[in-house]
Design a protein around this motif. Structure first.
Motif, mmCIF file in Angstrom:
data_model
loop_
_atom_site.group_PDB
_atom_site.id
_atom_site.type_symbol
_atom_site.label_atom_id
_atom_site.label_comp_id
_atom_site.label_asym_id
_atom_site.label_seq_id
_atom_site.Cartn_x
_atom_site.Cartn_y
_atom_site.Cartn_z
ATOM 1 N N UNK A 119 -0.098 18.763 -10.266
ATOM 2 C CA UNK A 119 -0.897 17.820 -9.525
ATOM 3 C C UNK A 119 -2.034 17.032 -10.639
ATOM 4 N N UNK A 120 -2.208 15.885 -10.565
ATOM 5 C CA UNK A 120 -2.967 14.999 -11.360
ATOM 6 C C UNK A 120 -4.424 14.672 -10.900
ATOM 7 N N UNK A 121 -4.316 14.705 -9.483
ATOM 8 C CA UNK A 121 -5.709 14.580 -8.903
ATOM 9 C C UNK A 121 -5.931 13.118 -8.267
ATOM 10 N N UNK A 122 -4.974 12.281 -8.620
ATOM 11 C CA UNK A 122 -4.718 10.810 -8.224
ATOM 12 C C UNK A 122 -3.669 10.642 -6.978
ATOM 13 N N UNK A 123 -3.371 11.752 -6.605
ATOM 14 C CA UNK A 123 -2.149 11.821 -5.553
ATOM 15 C C UNK A 123 -3.109 11.473 -4.195
ATOM 16 N N UNK A 124 -2.286 10.552 -3.286
ATOM 17 C CA UNK A 124 -2.677 10.108 -1.994
ATOM 18 C C UNK A 124 -2.715 11.429 -1.121
ATOM 19 N N UNK A 160 0.762 -1.377 0.135
ATOM 20 C CA UNK A 160 0.046 -0.070 0.011
ATOM 21 C C UNK A 160 0.851 1.105 0.077
ATOM 22 N N UNK A 161 1.998 1.442 0.737
ATOM 23 C CA UNK A 161 2.838 2.141 0.866
ATOM 24 C C UNK A 161 3.591 2.564 -0.321
ATOM 25 N N UNK A 162 3.909 1.597 -1.210
ATOM 26 C CA UNK A 162 4.778 1.326 -2.197
ATOM 27 C C UNK A 162 3.724 2.328 -3.348
ATOM 28 N N UNK A 163 2.476 1.743 -3.268
ATOM 29 C CA UNK A 163 1.423 2.243 -4.404
ATOM 30 C C UNK A 163 1.287 3.754 -4.293
ATOM 31 N N UNK A 164 1.270 4.217 -2.721
ATOM 32 C CA UNK A 164 0.985 5.464 -2.522
ATOM 33 C C UNK A 164 2.228 6.451 -2.945
ATOM 34 N N UNK A 165 3.407 5.823 -2.818
ATOM 35 C CA UNK A 165 4.787 6.564 -2.995
ATOM 36 C C UNK A 165 4.758 6.775 -4.633
ATOM 37 N N UNK A 166 4.202 5.505 -5.430
ATOM 38 C CA UNK A 166 4.427 5.473 -6.819
ATOM 39 C C UNK A 166 3.190 6.583 -7.315
ATOM 40 N N UNK A 167 2.220 7.120 -6.614
ATOM 41 C CA UNK A 167 1.232 7.828 -7.153
ATOM 42 C C UNK A 167 1.491 9.469 -6.592
ATOM 43 N N UNK A 168 2.290 9.443 -5.570
ATOM 44 C CA UNK A 168 2.603 10.738 -5.016
ATOM 45 C C UNK A 168 3.248 11.767 -5.705
ATOM 46 N N UNK A 169 2.938 12.778 -5.686
ATOM 47 C CA UNK A 169 3.438 14.083 -6.437
ATOM 48 C C UNK A 169 5.007 14.317 -5.833
#
Length: 244
Positions: A148-153, A105-114
């Motif tokens: 920003x893309x709007x998909x960031x956690x 979960x953390x890895x997915x968040x970091x992949x999608x983070x700005x």
């Protein structure tokens, strides 16, 4: 009969007969079948040696277990130990799974983070502030560079996941420590059949198993041991749930 003159002749039949008879009377083993004493008959000395030999093959634990009070207490401690050992394995399996899932979960968040221009991960909190992973607020001139893309956690979700992984790993260490430092020595002590624990020592082993048991392990045991005094309880590590 005078056997002195036959001492040098080890094959003299009369000498062999005489020696065998004396050995049988004394209960000594010669490796040959008894020839003179009636079947089942042995000297008092032979019977005594037989009893001693039988006792030598019985462990101290076997000598104590016929006592009903000791046997009941010993079995109670063994039951508690086995339940704790089984619970430990279940808890560690669950923790391993949850740690793996939370890390993903953390890895997915970091992949999608700005990210800032230098690659630093950033998150927007509930108040609109832009924060780095460590919680520090990003300076305005750097925040203006973020696309920003709007998909960031959100920052709160990310921190919740980080807090969760920290708690899970702490619980894993506590559980492993309980297994190695409490249950391991208890199992070794209970398995010493030549020097088994006394009745008082059994009380101490059972008390230690229960008092030092982590909350996660207690929840997996079929029994419900009395809670330890507050001063003796281990740290209760709560596991925060993932979410916003």
């Amino acid at each position: 009969m005078d056997f002195e003159r036959d001492d040098k002749d080890l094959n003299n039949p009369r000498k062999v007969d005489f020696d065998d008879l004396q050995n049988e009377v004394a209960g000594r083993q010669t490796g040959r079948q008894a020839r003179f004493m009636p079947a089942g008959e042995a000297s008092p000395e032979a019977e005594r040696k037989k009893r001693e030999a039988e006792r030598a093959f019985r462990t101290q634990l076997e000598l104590l277990l016929p006592d009903p009070a000791y046997r009941e207490k010993y079995n109670s401690v063994m039951d508690a130990l086995q339940q704790a050992e089984q619970a430990i394995q279940a808890v560690l399996d669950d923790l391993t799974r949850m740690i793996r899932e939370t890390e993903q979960t953390i890895q997915d968040m970091e992949d999608n983070a700005a990210k800032l221009p230098d690659g630093t991960l950033v998150f927007r909190d509930a108040n609109g502030l832009v924060r780095r992973a460590d919680g520090s607020v990003v300076e305005d001139h750097l925040a203006e560079t973020i696309i920003w893309t709007g998909n960031e956690p959100g920052y709160e979700d990310y921190r919740s996941a980080q807090d969760r992984i920290d708690a899970l790993k702490a619980s894993q260490k506590e559980t492993q420590r309980y297994r190695d430092n409490t249950l391991g020595p208890a199992r070794d002590r209970m398995s010493d059949e030549d020097n088994p624990p006394s009745s008082d020592e059994l009380d101490g082993i059972l008390g230690t198993i229960r008092q030092e048991m982590p909350k996660a392990v207690k929840e997996h045991t079929t029994e419900n041991p009395e809670p330890a005094p507050a001063a003796e309880r281990t740290t209760d590590i709560s596991l925060p749930s993932l979410g916003g």
